[in-house]
Scaffold this motif. Structure first.
Motif, PDB file in Angstrom:
ATOM      1  N   SER A 175      13.926  42.314  31.533  1.00 23.09           N
ATOM      2  CA  SER A 175      14.419  41.552  30.244  1.00 23.09           C
ATOM      3  C   SER A 175      15.840  40.896  30.929  1.00 23.09           C
ATOM      4  O   SER A 175      16.116  39.722  30.524  1.00 23.09           O
ATOM      5  CB  SER A 175      14.395  42.377  28.965  1.00 23.09           C
ATOM      6  N   ALA A 176      16.660  41.632  31.227  1.00 31.52           N
ATOM      7  CA  ALA A 176      17.960  41.192  31.840  1.00 31.52           C
ATOM      8  C   ALA A 176      17.696  40.048  32.862  1.00 31.52           C
ATOM      9  O   ALA A 176      18.332  38.909  32.851  1.00 31.52           O
ATOM     10  CB  ALA A 176      18.798  42.316  32.619  1.00 31.52           C
ATOM     11  N   ILE A 227      17.955  34.264  34.198  1.00 34.51           N
ATOM     12  CA  ILE A 227      17.247  32.921  34.619  1.00 34.51           C
ATOM     13  C   ILE A 227      17.422  31.657  33.379  1.00 34.51           C
ATOM     14  O   ILE A 227      17.681  30.641  33.578  1.00 34.51           O
ATOM     15  CB  ILE A 227      15.544  33.203  34.855  1.00 34.51           C
ATOM     16  N   GLU A 228      17.102  32.236  32.153  1.00 35.68           N
ATOM     17  CA  GLU A 228      17.419  31.244  31.017  1.00 35.68           C
ATOM     18  C   GLU A 228      18.820  30.716  31.014  1.00 35.68           C
ATOM     19  O   GLU A 228      18.983  29.491  30.668  1.00 35.68           O
ATOM     20  CB  GLU A 228      17.083  31.859  29.673  1.00 35.68           C
ATOM     21  N   ASP A 260      22.901  22.981  31.535  1.00 35.37           N
ATOM     22  CA  ASP A 260      23.404  22.069  32.265  1.00 35.37           C
ATOM     23  C   ASP A 260      24.880  22.159  32.908  1.00 35.37           C
ATOM     24  O   ASP A 260      25.032  21.638  34.085  1.00 35.37           O
ATOM     25  CB  ASP A 260      23.333  20.801  31.497  1.00 35.37           C
ATOM     26  N   THR A 261      25.341  23.344  32.382  1.00 34.32           N
ATOM     27  CA  THR A 261      26.766  23.432  32.918  1.00 34.32           C
ATOM     28  C   THR A 261      26.965  24.186  33.965  1.00 34.32           C
ATOM     29  O   THR A 261      28.085  24.702  34.656  1.00 34.32           O
ATOM     30  CB  THR A 261      27.769  23.805  31.661  1.00 34.32           C
ATOM     31  N   PHE A 262      25.735  24.818  34.502  1.00 33.63           N
ATOM     32  CA  PHE A 262      25.786  26.114  35.402  1.00 33.63           C
ATOM     33  C   PHE A 262      25.995  25.380  36.759  1.00 33.63           C
ATOM     34  O   PHE A 262      25.086  24.338  36.999  1.00 33.63           O
ATOM     35  CB  PHE A 262      24.456  26.985  35.231  1.00 33.63           C
ATOM     36  N   ASP A 263      26.725  25.633  37.610  1.00 34.25           N
ATOM     37  CA  ASP A 263      26.885  25.355  38.837  1.00 34.25           C
ATOM     38  C   ASP A 263      26.043  25.644  39.726  1.00 34.25           C
ATOM     39  O   ASP A 263      25.917  26.901  40.158  1.00 34.25           O
ATOM     40  CB  ASP A 263      28.591  25.719  39.231  1.00 34.25           C
ATOM     41  N   ARG A 264      24.939  25.271  40.245  1.00 34.47           N
ATOM     42  CA  ARG A 264      23.902  25.700  40.878  1.00 34.47           C
ATOM     43  C   ARG A 264      24.381  25.760  42.635  1.00 34.47           C
ATOM     44  O   ARG A 264      23.723  26.255  43.403  1.00 34.47           O
ATOM     45  CB  ARG A 264      22.635  24.773  40.819  1.00 34.47           C
TER      46      ARG A 264
END
Length: 218
Positions: free
Chosen positions: A113-114, A119-120, A125-129
């Motif tokens: 679940s964590a 992943i979600e 969009d603000t996440f730095d990949r």
């Protein structure tokens, strides 16, 4: 941050190794990760000159960013595939007590679940990949181990299912035999109280069995 050629080699090697690791797990590395590796190589070739020296820092930085994004994409594919495998196992054995067979089953489901929330959240969009994804790599590897344990434990879980079915059949047989015994007892009681005790010989039979009076015979 200005990356060096040594940094690129380290990041690319890490990404390539992880892609192979994820690919060996359910063939799940995915096209996005492979494309990021290809882009990393493309930018690196543009970053160096014919002598192997650095020609463009911007291109080198882009190459490193793509290598790190490859790690993101590979872990994304691996985690999603692992969660799907766990979900299938739960569906296959939804009515079976599994916790006695798979170590820390409930606790590890909580970890799933964590992982799903991770992943979600990382899809925002603000996440730095292009950041370091060591935490995601750890999550993937933990899930992969869990899935391996589930796959290896299927035989033992199937034994539990078979034992439960045997017990169910035995219980059902006992119930049926008990009901039949009650029915037979009731039928015998009815027959004994009405049919057997109420039987009397017919009049014809009575006359045939009576002794002949000697006076009447004369």
């Amino acid at each position: 941050m200005a990356w060096s050629i040594a940094d690129y080699r380290t990041q690319y090697a890490k990404a390539d190794s992880l892609c192979q690791e994820v690919q060996s797990f359910k063939n799940a590395a995915g096209i996005p990760a492979i494309n990021e590796l290809r882009n990393a190589g493309h930018h690196f070739l543009k970053a160096i000159d014919d002598t192997g020296g650095l020609a463009s820092q911007a291109e080198l930085d882009a190459a490193v960013a793509h290598a790190r994004r490859a790690i993101y994409e590979a872990t994304e594919a691996g985690i999603v595939s692992a969660l799907a495998a766990v979900r299938k196992f739960r569906n296959d054995y939804a009515t079976v007590q599994v916790s006695g067979v798979i170590p820390d089953y409930v606790k590890r489901l909580t970890s799933c679940s964590a992982a799903k929330r991770l992943i979600e959240n990382n899809r925002e969009d603000t996440f730095d990949r292009a950041q370091d994804h060591a935490d995601r790599v750890t999550v993937f590897r933990d899930l992969r181990t869990f899935v391996d344990d589930l796959d290896n434990g299927r035989d033992d879980v199937n034994k539990v299912v078979a034992d439960d079915r045997k017990q169910t059949r035995r219980f059902t047989t006992q119930i049926v035999m008990g009901v039949l015994a009650i029915i037979i007892t009731i039928c015998f009681g009815i027959w004994a109280s009405t049919g057997y005790k109420g039987f009397t010989p017919s009049s014809g039979s009575s006359n045939l069995s009576s002794p002949v009076n000697s006076a009447d015979a004369g």
